[in-house]
Design an enzyme around this catalytic site. Structure first.
Site, PDB file in Angstrom:
ATOM      1  N   ASP A  79     -22.242   2.405  97.659  1.00 48.67           N
ATOM      2  CA  ASP A  79     -22.358   0.976  98.320  1.00 48.67           C
ATOM      3  C   ASP A  79     -23.179   0.139  97.178  1.00 48.67           C
ATOM      4  OD1 ASP A  79     -22.160  -1.235  99.888  1.00 48.67           O
ATOM      5  OD2 ASP A  79     -24.267  -0.580 100.667  1.00 48.67           O
TER       6      ASP A  79
ATOM      7  N   HIS B 103     -14.911  -4.909  97.552  1.00 50.22           N
ATOM      8  CA  HIS B 103     -16.148  -4.260  97.639  1.00 50.22           C
ATOM      9  C   HIS B 103     -16.129  -2.781  98.479  1.00 50.22           C
ATOM     10  CE1 HIS B 103     -20.255  -3.162  98.489  1.00 50.22           C
ATOM     11  NE2 HIS B 103     -20.165  -3.230  99.847  1.00 50.22           N
TER      12      HIS B 103
ATOM     13  N   ASP C 212     -32.873  11.491  70.242  1.00 48.12           N
ATOM     14  CA  ASP C 212     -31.602  11.922  71.111  1.00 48.12           C
ATOM     15  C   ASP C 212     -31.030  10.534  71.776  1.00 48.12           C
ATOM     16  OD1 ASP C 212     -33.668  11.109  72.624  1.00 48.12           O
ATOM     17  OD2 ASP C 212     -33.374  12.697  74.343  1.00 48.12           O
TER      18      ASP C 212
ATOM     19  N   HIS D  58     -17.346   0.905 105.883  1.00 50.37           N
ATOM     20  CA  HIS D  58     -18.702   0.803 106.187  1.00 50.37           C
ATOM     21  C   HIS D  58     -19.261  -0.440 106.594  1.00 50.37           C
ATOM     22  CE1 HIS D  58     -19.092  -0.389 101.914  1.00 50.37           C
ATOM     23  NE2 HIS D  58     -20.158  -1.065 102.274  1.00 50.37           N
TER      24      HIS D  58
ATOM     25  N   GLU E 247     -20.926  -3.648 110.951  1.00 52.53           N
ATOM     26  CA  GLU E 247     -22.365  -4.552 110.348  1.00 52.53           C
ATOM     27  C   GLU E 247     -21.918  -5.933 110.397  1.00 52.53           C
ATOM     28  OE1 GLU E 247     -25.103  -4.128 110.381  1.00 52.53           O
ATOM     29  OE2 GLU E 247     -26.203  -5.619 108.925  1.00 52.53           O
ATOM     30  N   ASP E 248     -20.582  -6.443 109.783  1.00 49.80           N
ATOM     31  CA  ASP E 248     -20.289  -7.606 109.781  1.00 49.80           C
ATOM     32  C   ASP E 248     -19.702  -8.201 110.843  1.00 49.80           C
ATOM     33  OD1 ASP E 248     -21.251  -7.735 107.265  1.00 49.80           O
ATOM     34  OD2 ASP E 248     -19.613  -7.586 106.035  1.00 49.80           O
TER      35      ASP E 248
HETATM   36 MN    MN Z   1     -21.411  -2.755 101.421  1.00 45.51          MN
END
Ligand code: MN
Length: 506
Positions: free
Chosen positions: A136, A46, A257, A70, A74-75
């Protein structure tokens, strides 16, 4: 998955840039070791894919590294201190910004949607934070199938309402289109299938004729002195076709189009030259010639569009633009505008100014009073954008830009979150009482305390941007005259006054 795949995408990277990305790559790989996603893939895929999207969008090395890192904080895999020690303040700042954006949740309904868009812009103090979040989200959308159905729906809806429009306004069309189509597929599967079928059938039906026509156009351009150009086809996004069909009562014959011919040349003069050559041979359809070079779209899109009768009974849309315009519209202009290397000749700052002036008021529909303090509280990336544009602007434009900046609300408003991630828009200085009344008057009337970011605080404590606020109510708690001093919003004060009035009579 190789670090080299990302590094090779970096634009004019220095050795230090390459080393930074490599370090972040190895760090993230270790941090996420053994972690799996819902799909069963290693978690590292990811962050790898997120970073790759950022590199494709030609973001700088710091943003790409932050893309790799990133999710480490957070984790709970790494402490902020470790990130600061290993990668410095800039990277930590970017990661924090992305984490903050991750706190908001949109579950449908009009009530919070504008708040949420505004929050996202205000919270992303650096435009790179916004683009990292967009990358993300794009990868999460690509792998959405692995999630539970209710989660899938919420994320798809949020993407369609918040992130795809933001990508579009940053003119990262390539990403906006993919997000729209993926979200559409999850939210309205039947309509999606129907639209895909139409696109496929139309492509099959028109492609042979279109290719033949394209050959004639190529020949005509070359015979009339245009030697260096590229030509390809542009297929309309499934979601954008669906929306257009709905606007035309489902009449597919009115949509010209679905497939367009796209011509890329080197200069603006050649754009008009190509258009002239084409119109000299094939009759243009009245009302379908659009000069988005002279008058760019709100998101900065520039191109010439025309629809011509091919002579065999069909009509074809042709889009003509320079290579630079093409790049801008597919990969976004904002993302590299601020960080453009000194001395490089890119988009003129004059057109940036116009783009920027349109960007703000569209997202932020505030007609707040002009405040002399607004400038200092405007996110830095917006000030940076404005500054680069002001150089080349005329005096009148300068004044317009400044006016737009000052009319902005950043200094006067704060955005706080409910524990569920809904965004509540309040004036600066607001307290838990204002927050409670903004949720519902019945909550307001019984506030007894509040928890902010998990900590108990008094009901007279000032709230700050992106606080997560939880209201504690007690049936015995009720408004008092003192509350009138604590409340900052007219709405809360009106409710309190009404309540006091009613209970005095009793
Ligand atoms: Mn993420």
């Amino acid at each position: 998955m190789h670090c080299a795949d990302i590094v090779s995408l970096l634009d004019s990277a220095t050795d230090a840039d390459k080393a930074l990305v490599k370090k972040a790559y190895e760090f993230a790989e270790k941090a996420h070791a053994g972690q799996l996603r819902k799909s069963g893939d290693p978690y590292f895929t990811h962050v790898y894919e997120t970073a790759k999207i950022l590199a494709e969008l030609k973001m700088d090395a710091a943003a790409v590294a932050a893309g790799l890192l990133h999710d480490t904080v957070e984790d709970g895999l790494m402490s902020e201190e470790t990130i600061r020690k290993e990668f410095g303040d800039e990277i930590l700042f970017l990661i924090r910004g992305v984490t903050k954006l991750g706190k908001v949740k949109y579950r449908g309904g009009e009530r919070y949607i504008e708040n949420l868009r505004k929050f996202v812009v205000a919270a992303a103090e650096d435009i790179r934070v916004l683009v990292i979040k967009i990358a993300d989200r794009l990868h999460n959308m690509r792998t959405l199938g692995a999630l539970r159905e209710d989660k899938r729906e919420r994320i798809a809806l949020e993407t369609l309402e918040i992130y795809a429009p933001l990508a579009d306004r940053l003119s990262i069309r390539l990403v906006a289109r993919e997000m729209e189509d993926l979200a559409f597929k999850y939210l309205h599967p039947a309509e999606y299938e129907a639209a895909v079928k139409i696109v496929k059938a139309k492509t099959k039906e028109t492609m042979p004729r279109l290719e033949k026509f394209a050959q004639s156009v190529k020949k005509a351009l070359a015979e009339n002195g245009l030697t260096s150009f590229k030509m390809d086809y542009r297929q309309k996004g499934v979601y954008s076709l669906y929306k257009k069909l709905a606007a035309h009562e489902g009449d597919i014959e009115k949509i010209y189009d679905i497939l367009a011919i796209r011509i890329r040349v080197d200069t603006v003069a050649e754009c008009y030259q190509a258009l002239g050559i084409i119109h000299g041979i094939w009759r243009p359809m009245p009302g379908r010639i659009k000069d988005y070079i002279a008058s760019p779209k709100a998101n900065g899109y520039r191109s010439l569009h025309t629809t011509v009768f091919t002579g065999d009974g069909s009509v074809v849309e042709i889009q003509i633009r320079t290579n630079e315009m093409h790049y801008d519209s597919e990969y976004g202009r904002a993302s590299h505008a601020v960080y453009k290397k000194q001395g490089s000749k890119g988009v003129s700052s004059h057109s940036e100014a116009k783009w920027f002036a349109r960007f703000l008021p569209e997202i932020i529909n505030y007609s707040a009073e002009v405040s002399p303090r607004a400038e200092t509280a405007t996110p830095k990336w917006i000030r940076d954008l404005a500054a680069t544009q002001q150089e080349a602007a005329t005096d009148l434009e300068k004044r317009e830009i400044v006016r737009d900046m000052k009319a902005d609300f950043f200094h006067e408003r704060i955005f706080v979150l409910t524990p569920k991630g809904d965004v509540i828009d309040l004036p600066k200085g607001a307290t838990p009482i204002d927050f409670a009344y903004a949720i519902h008057s019945s909550v307001g009337e019984h506030v007894s305390g509040a928890r902010v970011n998990g900590r108990m605080i008094g009901i007279d404590t000032e709230l700050h941007n992106s606080d997560i606020v939880e209201i504690i109510t007690k049936p015995s708690s009720k408004p008092s005259v003192k509350w009138l001093d604590i409340a900052k919003t007219t709405m809360a004060r009106r409710h309190i006054n009404n309540w006091l009035e009613k209970n005095r009579k009793k």
